[in-house]
Design a protein around this motif. Structure first.
Motif, mmCIF file in Angstrom:
data_model
loop_
_atom_site.group_PDB
_atom_site.id
_atom_site.type_symbol
_atom_site.label_atom_id
_atom_site.label_comp_id
_atom_site.label_asym_id
_atom_site.label_seq_id
_atom_site.Cartn_x
_atom_site.Cartn_y
_atom_site.Cartn_z
ATOM 1 N N ILE A 155 0.181 -10.673 -15.123
ATOM 2 C CA ILE A 155 0.545 -10.543 -13.713
ATOM 3 C C ILE A 155 0.194 -9.138 -13.236
ATOM 4 C CG2 ILE A 155 2.444 -10.568 -12.046
ATOM 5 C CD1 ILE A 155 3.891 -12.558 -13.775
ATOM 6 N N GLU A 156 -0.467 -9.057 -12.102
ATOM 7 C CA GLU A 156 -0.764 -7.747 -11.523
ATOM 8 C C GLU A 156 0.534 -7.136 -10.994
ATOM 9 O OE1 GLU A 156 -3.426 -5.583 -8.030
ATOM 10 O OE2 GLU A 156 -3.330 -7.781 -8.144
ATOM 11 N N ILE A 157 0.830 -5.938 -11.427
ATOM 12 C CA ILE A 157 2.047 -5.254 -11.014
ATOM 13 C C ILE A 157 1.660 -4.014 -10.211
ATOM 14 C CG2 ILE A 157 4.152 -4.091 -11.784
ATOM 15 C CD1 ILE A 157 4.003 -5.884 -14.302
ATOM 16 N N THR A 158 2.180 -3.920 -9.009
ATOM 17 C CA THR A 158 1.810 -2.828 -8.125
ATOM 18 C C THR A 158 2.972 -1.846 -7.960
ATOM 19 O OG1 THR A 158 2.536 -4.095 -6.187
ATOM 20 C CG2 THR A 158 0.218 -4.280 -6.833
ATOM 21 N N VAL A 159 2.621 -0.617 -7.613
ATOM 22 C CA VAL A 159 3.616 0.401 -7.286
ATOM 23 C C VAL A 159 3.391 0.827 -5.842
ATOM 24 C CG1 VAL A 159 4.402 2.752 -7.723
ATOM 25 C CG2 VAL A 159 3.809 1.277 -9.642
ATOM 26 N N SER A 160 4.449 0.825 -5.071
ATOM 27 C CA SER A 160 4.328 1.240 -3.675
ATOM 28 C C SER A 160 5.622 1.907 -3.227
ATOM 29 C CB SER A 160 4.016 0.033 -2.774
ATOM 30 O OG SER A 160 5.050 -0.930 -2.861
ATOM 31 N N THR A 161 5.526 2.610 -2.132
ATOM 32 C CA THR A 161 6.694 3.274 -1.582
ATOM 33 C C THR A 161 7.278 2.453 -0.446
ATOM 34 O OG1 THR A 161 7.502 5.343 -0.631
ATOM 35 C CG2 THR A 161 5.336 4.603 0.068
ATOM 36 N N GLY A 162 8.513 2.761 -0.097
ATOM 37 C CA GLY A 162 9.099 2.152 1.078
ATOM 38 C C GLY A 162 8.599 2.868 2.328
ATOM 39 N N THR A 163 9.288 2.689 3.433
ATOM 40 C CA THR A 163 8.904 3.305 4.698
ATOM 41 C C THR A 163 10.024 4.225 5.184
ATOM 42 O OG1 THR A 163 9.872 1.551 6.049
ATOM 43 C CG2 THR A 163 7.584 1.233 5.280
ATOM 44 N N PRO A 164 9.777 5.031 6.207
ATOM 45 C CA PRO A 164 10.827 5.906 6.728
ATOM 46 C C PRO A 164 12.113 5.174 7.126
ATOM 47 C CG PRO A 164 8.713 6.650 7.539
ATOM 48 C CD PRO A 164 8.455 5.351 6.815
ATOM 49 N N VAL A 165 11.993 3.992 7.721
ATOM 50 C CA VAL A 165 13.198 3.246 8.095
ATOM 51 C C VAL A 165 13.996 2.860 6.858
ATOM 52 C CG1 VAL A 165 14.010 1.016 8.960
ATOM 53 C CG2 VAL A 165 12.449 2.388 10.343
ATOM 54 N N LEU A 166 13.312 2.406 5.815
ATOM 55 C CA LEU A 166 14.007 2.047 4.584
ATOM 56 C C LEU A 166 14.635 3.283 3.938
ATOM 57 C CD1 LEU A 166 11.503 -0.541 3.064
ATOM 58 C CD2 LEU A 166 13.588 -0.983 4.359
ATOM 59 N N ALA A 167 13.986 4.427 4.079
ATOM 60 C CA ALA A 167 14.568 5.672 3.562
ATOM 61 C C ALA A 167 15.851 6.011 4.311
ATOM 62 C CB ALA A 167 13.561 6.812 3.683
ATOM 63 N N ALA A 168 15.882 5.740 5.609
ATOM 64 C CA ALA A 168 17.092 5.983 6.396
ATOM 65 C C ALA A 168 18.229 5.080 5.935
ATOM 66 C CB ALA A 168 16.803 5.760 7.880
ATOM 67 N N TYR A 169 17.893 3.850 5.520
ATOM 68 C CA TYR A 169 18.899 2.903 5.041
ATOM 69 C C TYR A 169 19.386 3.245 3.637
ATOM 70 C CZ TYR A 169 17.182 -0.443 8.635
ATOM 71 O OH TYR A 169 16.813 -1.069 9.794
ATOM 72 N N LEU A 170 18.448 3.665 2.762
ATOM 73 C CA LEU A 170 18.722 3.657 1.323
ATOM 74 C C LEU A 170 18.693 5.029 0.650
ATOM 75 C CD1 LEU A 170 16.565 0.491 0.583
ATOM 76 C CD2 LEU A 170 19.052 0.597 0.668
#
Length: 276
Positions: free
Chosen positions: A249-264
């Motif tokens: 399975i291809e496994i990717t790494v990515s970041t969230g977004t500024p809105v998600l950073a505000a939540y989490l």
């Protein structure tokens, strides 16, 4: 033609948007210096710095009904629209899309609560593109995507619950707040599409083991994404662990977004996957 509309928390890459003219983006916004701006106008670092300085969550806003209506009405009336949005567990974005669907010129619009976010929404957009390329009919694609949404699994561990508390999004996970300094909480979107506590552990190593256990319990799966907020190094290490467990399975790494950073908040490490 079948069009796909999604929101900015999906982290759809610009090159994907450029390649597929039938994918459209509606942006969530954040309040900076008293003015609401699109996510692309700020950064995760800016959001975290504000929250740490002010000891409160940076205000965010879901797209308005008018924002969705503008996009829907820009699409030819004879075309169909599938709108895939951020889980209602943390945002009312999907509700704005549903209201717009009732008001727009195009009457063939389906709005889907993804039950996930970030790379999870991106995975659902990929599914939609595959279904379109396979020649599936609109109603069949909508039914299939609604089934997929129920199989999306999103779990994450965070160093602190402060950001969820500041943003009023603790939900069932509120029971963790009393021991916030002593545990590594694992939060997930449960089967009812609510934020809940998956596990309570003492160390990050145990948190990662708990997340992997949940992944294994919900396998086989189609796609796996590792997501992080200001935690790239550990995200890459987690990807390597998962790649050994799931070599096909291809496994990717990515970041969230500024809105998600505000939540989490910073330091988040999570696994988002599509269970089969």
């Amino acid at each position: 033609m079948i069009h796909i509309v999604t929101d900015s928390t999906a982290t759809i890459l610009p090159e994907i948007l450029a390649k597929h003219s039938n994918i459209h983006m509606v942006s969530l916004t954040l309040c900076i210096d008293g003015e609401y701006v699109e996510e692309s106008k700020t950064t995760i670092d800016d959001v975290i710095a504000y929250s740490e300085r002010e000891k409160k969550s940076m205000p965010t806003s879901q797209p308005s009904t008018g924002d969705f209506l503008s996009v829907f009405n820009s699409i030819p009336k004879e075309d169909s629209i599938i709108c895939i949005n951020l889980t209602s567990a943390v945002s009312g974005t999907v509700n704005g899309a549903r209201l717009a669907a009732k008001q727009c010129n195009n009457k063939n619009v389906a709005v889907i609560d993804s039950h996930t976010t970030a790379i999870g929404i991106c995975h659902m957009v990929q599914d939609a593109l595959e279904f379109i390329d396979a020649g599936m009919e609109f109603n069949d694609i909508v039914e299939k995507l609604n089934q997929v949404s129920l199989k999306m699994r999103s779990e994450f561990t965070i160093p602190t619950l402060d950001y969820l508390r500041r943003g009023g999004r603790l939900g069932k996970a509120a029971g963790l707040i009393g021991s916030i300094l002593k545990i590594k909480p694992i939060i997930y979107v449960d089967e009812t599409n609510q934020l809940d506590s998956l596990d309570k552990v003492r160390t990050e190593k145990k948190a990662i083991s708990s997340m992997i256990k949940y992944l294994e319990e919900n396998s086989p799966c189609k796609r796996i994404g590792v997501v992080h907020l200001q935690n790239e190094e550990k995200a890459k290490l987690l990807k390597n662990i998962l790649q050994e467990l799931y070599p096909n399975i291809e496994i990717t790494v990515s970041t969230g977004t500024p809105v998600l950073a505000a939540y989490l908040g910073p330091g988040l490490l999570g696994i988002i996957f599509e269970s089969l």
